[in-house]
Design a protein around this motif. Structure first.
Motif, PDB file in Angstrom:
ATOM      1  N   PHE A 232      46.614  88.200  12.648  1.00 29.17           N
ATOM      2  CA  PHE A 232      47.248  89.457  12.630  1.00 29.17           C
ATOM      3  C   PHE A 232      48.724  90.095  12.628  1.00 29.17           C
ATOM      4  CE2 PHE A 232      42.895  89.177  14.039  1.00 29.17           C
ATOM      5  CZ  PHE A 232      42.478  90.328  13.639  1.00 29.17           C
ATOM      6  N   ARG A 233      49.866  89.461  12.636  1.00 28.07           N
ATOM      7  CA  ARG A 233      50.543  89.796  12.596  1.00 28.07           C
ATOM      8  C   ARG A 233      51.033  89.581  11.398  1.00 28.07           C
ATOM      9  NH1 ARG A 233      50.698  85.117  16.569  1.00 28.07           N
ATOM     10  NH2 ARG A 233      51.906  83.597  15.244  1.00 28.07           N
ATOM     11  N   THR A 234      50.981  88.427  10.220  1.00 30.33           N
ATOM     12  CA  THR A 234      50.569  88.599   9.354  1.00 30.33           C
ATOM     13  C   THR A 234      49.901  90.226   8.403  1.00 30.33           C
ATOM     14  OG1 THR A 234      51.120  86.627   8.370  1.00 30.33           O
ATOM     15  CG2 THR A 234      50.297  87.625   7.235  1.00 30.33           C
ATOM     16  N   ALA A 235      48.642  90.543   9.030  1.00 32.94           N
ATOM     17  CA  ALA A 235      48.406  91.461   8.737  1.00 32.94           C
ATOM     18  C   ALA A 235      49.555  93.130   9.276  1.00 32.94           C
ATOM     19  CB  ALA A 235      47.345  91.837   9.241  1.00 32.94           C
ATOM     20  N   ALA A 236      49.998  93.402  10.026  1.00 33.31           N
ATOM     21  CA  ALA A 236      51.013  94.481  10.702  1.00 33.31           C
ATOM     22  C   ALA A 236      52.521  94.200  10.483  1.00 33.31           C
ATOM     23  CB  ALA A 236      50.964  93.994  12.307  1.00 33.31           C
ATOM     24  N   THR A 237      52.548  92.990   9.592  1.00 31.12           N
ATOM     25  CA  THR A 237      53.587  92.710   8.649  1.00 31.12           C
ATOM     26  C   THR A 237      53.725  93.882   7.385  1.00 31.12           C
ATOM     27  OG1 THR A 237      54.986  91.231  10.094  1.00 31.12           O
ATOM     28  CG2 THR A 237      55.647  91.315   7.668  1.00 31.12           C
ATOM     29  N   ILE A 238      52.379  93.789   6.809  1.00 27.50           N
ATOM     30  CA  ILE A 238      52.155  93.925   5.533  1.00 27.50           C
ATOM     31  C   ILE A 238      51.788  95.520   5.671  1.00 27.50           C
ATOM     32  CG2 ILE A 238      50.434  93.347   3.289  1.00 27.50           C
ATOM     33  CD1 ILE A 238      50.402  90.131   4.259  1.00 27.50           C
ATOM     34  N   VAL A 239      51.335  95.488   7.084  1.00 26.22           N
ATOM     35  CA  VAL A 239      50.616  96.887   6.586  1.00 26.22           C
ATOM     36  C   VAL A 239      51.898  98.436   6.847  1.00 26.22           C
ATOM     37  CG1 VAL A 239      49.055  98.679   7.393  1.00 26.22           C
ATOM     38  CG2 VAL A 239      48.635  96.149   6.819  1.00 26.22           C
ATOM     39  N   GLY A 240      52.874  97.020   7.864  1.00 24.15           N
ATOM     40  CA  GLY A 240      53.949  98.660   8.435  1.00 24.15           C
ATOM     41  C   GLY A 240      53.633  98.079   9.427  1.00 24.15           C
ATOM     42  N   VAL A 241      52.671  97.941  10.610  1.00 26.98           N
ATOM     43  CA  VAL A 241      52.406  98.947  11.999  1.00 26.98           C
ATOM     44  C   VAL A 241      53.027  97.762  13.286  1.00 26.98           C
ATOM     45  CG1 VAL A 241      50.570  99.770  11.262  1.00 26.98           C
ATOM     46  CG2 VAL A 241      50.189  97.218  12.418  1.00 26.98           C
ATOM     47  N   ARG A 242      53.455  98.288  13.695  1.00 21.16           N
ATOM     48  CA  ARG A 242      53.551  97.655  15.692  1.00 21.16           C
ATOM     49  C   ARG A 242      52.733  96.175  15.730  1.00 21.16           C
ATOM     50  NH1 ARG A 242      52.928  98.224  20.651  1.00 21.16           N
ATOM     51  NH2 ARG A 242      51.361 100.120  20.433  1.00 21.16           N
ATOM     52  N   GLN A 243      53.852  95.277  16.325  1.00 15.87           N
ATOM     53  CA  GLN A 243      52.619  93.823  16.654  1.00 15.87           C
ATOM     54  C   GLN A 243      52.526  94.302  17.627  1.00 15.87           C
ATOM     55  OE1 GLN A 243      52.554  90.987  14.644  1.00 15.87           O
ATOM     56  NE2 GLN A 243      53.607  92.048  12.768  1.00 15.87           N
ATOM     57  N   GLY A 244      51.384  93.465  17.812  1.00 14.67           N
ATOM     58  CA  GLY A 244      50.871  93.344  19.461  1.00 14.67           C
ATOM     59  C   GLY A 244      50.162  92.460  19.424  1.00 14.67           C
ATOM     60  N   SER A 245      48.534  92.777  20.695  1.00 13.92           N
ATOM     61  CA  SER A 245      47.757  91.703  20.413  1.00 13.92           C
ATOM     62  C   SER A 245      46.682  92.090  19.695  1.00 13.92           C
ATOM     63  CB  SER A 245      47.046  92.401  21.665  1.00 13.92           C
ATOM     64  OG  SER A 245      46.105  94.212  21.896  1.00 13.92           O
ATOM     65  N   MET A 246      45.402  90.899  18.873  1.00 15.20           N
ATOM     66  CA  MET A 246      45.063  91.608  17.765  1.00 15.20           C
ATOM     67  C   MET A 246      44.114  92.806  18.351  1.00 15.20           C
ATOM     68  SD  MET A 246      43.752  87.247  17.259  1.00 15.20           S
ATOM     69  CE  MET A 246      43.455  87.429  19.267  1.00 15.20           C
ATOM     70  N   PRO A 247      43.503  92.982  18.963  1.00 17.41           N
ATOM     71  CA  PRO A 247      43.206  94.633  18.749  1.00 17.41           C
ATOM     72  C   PRO A 247      44.079  95.869  18.978  1.00 17.41           C
ATOM     73  CG  PRO A 247      42.218  92.881  20.853  1.00 17.41           C
ATOM     74  CD  PRO A 247      43.214  92.207  20.561  1.00 17.41           C
ATOM     75  N   GLU A 248      45.198  95.560  19.362  1.00 19.58           N
ATOM     76  CA  GLU A 248      46.213  96.505  19.404  1.00 19.58           C
ATOM     77  C   GLU A 248      46.586  97.041  17.414  1.00 19.58           C
ATOM     78  OE1 GLU A 248      48.510  96.548  23.262  1.00 19.58           O
ATOM     79  OE2 GLU A 248      49.176  95.421  22.247  1.00 19.58           O
ATOM     80  N   ILE A 249      46.131  95.551  17.130  1.00 22.99           N
ATOM     81  CA  ILE A 249      47.340  95.481  15.456  1.00 22.99           C
ATOM     82  C   ILE A 249      45.857  96.300  14.407  1.00 22.99           C
ATOM     83  CG2 ILE A 249      48.148  94.328  13.862  1.00 22.99           C
ATOM     84  CD1 ILE A 249      48.937  92.136  15.485  1.00 22.99           C
ATOM     85  N   CYS A 250      44.530  95.265  14.659  1.00 21.65           N
ATOM     86  CA  CYS A 250      43.853  95.920  14.465  1.00 21.65           C
ATOM     87  C   CYS A 250      43.432  97.888  14.642  1.00 21.65           C
ATOM     88  CB  CYS A 250      42.077  95.635  14.736  1.00 21.65           C
ATOM     89  SG  CYS A 250      40.909  96.191  13.497  1.00 21.65           S
ATOM     90  N   GLU A 251      43.669  98.135  15.941  1.00 15.71           N
ATOM     91  CA  GLU A 251      43.254 100.010  15.836  1.00 15.71           C
ATOM     92  C   GLU A 251      44.354 100.072  14.967  1.00 15.71           C
ATOM     93  OE1 GLU A 251      42.748 102.394  19.718  1.00 15.71           O
ATOM     94  OE2 GLU A 251      43.698 100.326  20.162  1.00 15.71           O
ATOM     95  N   ALA A 252      45.592 100.329  14.996  1.00 14.52           N
ATOM     96  CA  ALA A 252      47.024 100.877  14.727  1.00 14.52           C
ATOM     97  C   ALA A 252      46.640 100.343  12.632  1.00 14.52           C
ATOM     98  CB  ALA A 252      48.030  99.555  15.233  1.00 14.52           C
ATOM     99  N   ILE A 253      45.492  99.282  12.852  1.00 12.08           N
ATOM    100  CA  ILE A 253      45.870  99.817  10.610  1.00 12.08           C
ATOM    101  C   ILE A 253      44.771 100.389  10.528  1.00 12.08           C
ATOM    102  CG2 ILE A 253      45.069  97.853   9.158  1.00 12.08           C
ATOM    103  CD1 ILE A 253      46.850  95.755  10.514  1.00 12.08           C
ATOM    104  N   VAL A 254      43.216 100.399  11.256  1.00  7.69           N
ATOM    105  CA  VAL A 254      42.029 100.895  10.983  1.00  7.69           C
ATOM    106  C   VAL A 254      42.556 102.902  11.316  1.00  7.69           C
ATOM    107  CG1 VAL A 254      40.072 102.107  11.722  1.00  7.69           C
ATOM    108  CG2 VAL A 254      40.639  99.358  11.234  1.00  7.69           C
ATOM    109  N   THR A 255      43.350 102.995  12.325  1.00  8.13           N
ATOM    110  CA  THR A 255      44.073 104.296  12.459  1.00  8.13           C
ATOM    111  C   THR A 255      45.260 104.814  11.368  1.00  8.13           C
ATOM    112  OG1 THR A 255      45.500 103.683  14.388  1.00  8.13           O
ATOM    113  CG2 THR A 255      42.599 104.347  14.658  1.00  8.13           C
ATOM    114  N   LYS A 256      45.464 103.565  11.155  1.00 11.91           N
ATOM    115  CA  LYS A 256      46.710 104.424   9.463  1.00 11.91           C
ATOM    116  C   LYS A 256      45.324 105.188   8.533  1.00 11.91           C
ATOM    117  CE  LYS A 256      50.766 102.434   7.307  1.00 11.91           C
ATOM    118  NZ  LYS A 256      52.283 101.506   7.034  1.00 11.91           N
ATOM    119  N   ALA A 257      45.178 104.303   8.578  1.00 14.67           N
ATOM    120  CA  ALA A 257      43.950 104.361   7.424  1.00 14.67           C
ATOM    121  C   ALA A 257      43.291 105.587   7.652  1.00 14.67           C
ATOM    122  CB  ALA A 257      42.598 103.521   6.871  1.00 14.67           C
ATOM    123  N   GLY A 258      43.093 106.369   8.096  1.00 14.81           N
ATOM    124  CA  GLY A 258      42.837 107.442   8.861  1.00 14.81           C
ATOM    125  C   GLY A 258      41.164 107.313   9.348  1.00 14.81           C
ATOM    126  N   MET A 259      41.209 106.392   9.924  1.00 17.58           N
ATOM    127  CA  MET A 259      39.527 105.771  10.102  1.00 17.58           C
ATOM    128  C   MET A 259      39.267 105.932  11.559  1.00 17.58           C
ATOM    129  SD  MET A 259      38.803 102.588   7.681  1.00 17.58           S
ATOM    130  CE  MET A 259      37.161 101.722   8.296  1.00 17.58           C
TER     131      MET A 259
END
Length: 101
Positions: A36-63
């Protein structure tokens, strides 16, 4: 989203989409926090807990993000900050969207 998949199968696909080394699930089928830390860095979302990172990436995609279905934050116990299989499947869809040029 298929429920015939395992978390490991989806994790394998996620690491491939991100172009990072394969990872194995931990004890209790937990996804490595490093993923999750790596995914957050690659996608450019804020670091946080695993669910927070997952949510940030999903919502960044407009989902839409469903906390009750995609992670453990809405469970009575709080669930130890885990992402479910359905959350990983949503993350896979989101990564395909946000990483497509």
């Amino acid at each position: 989203m298929s429920t015939d998949e395992t978390k490991q199968q989806v994790l394998n696909q996620l690491t491939s989409i991100l172009g990072i080394a394969p990872m194995s699930l931990g004890v209790g089928s937990s996804i490595p926090s490093e993923f999750f830390r790596t995914a957050a860095t690659i996608v450019g979302v804020r670091q946080g807990s695993m669910p927070e990172i997952c949510e940030a990436i999903v919502t960044k995609a407009g989902m839409p993000y469903d906390r009750k279905l995609f992670d453990s934050r809405e469970t009575e116990s709080g669930g130890g900050s885990t992402v479910t299989l359905e959350g990983m499947q949503a993350l896979r869809s989101a990564l395909k969207i946000v990483l497509t040029p």
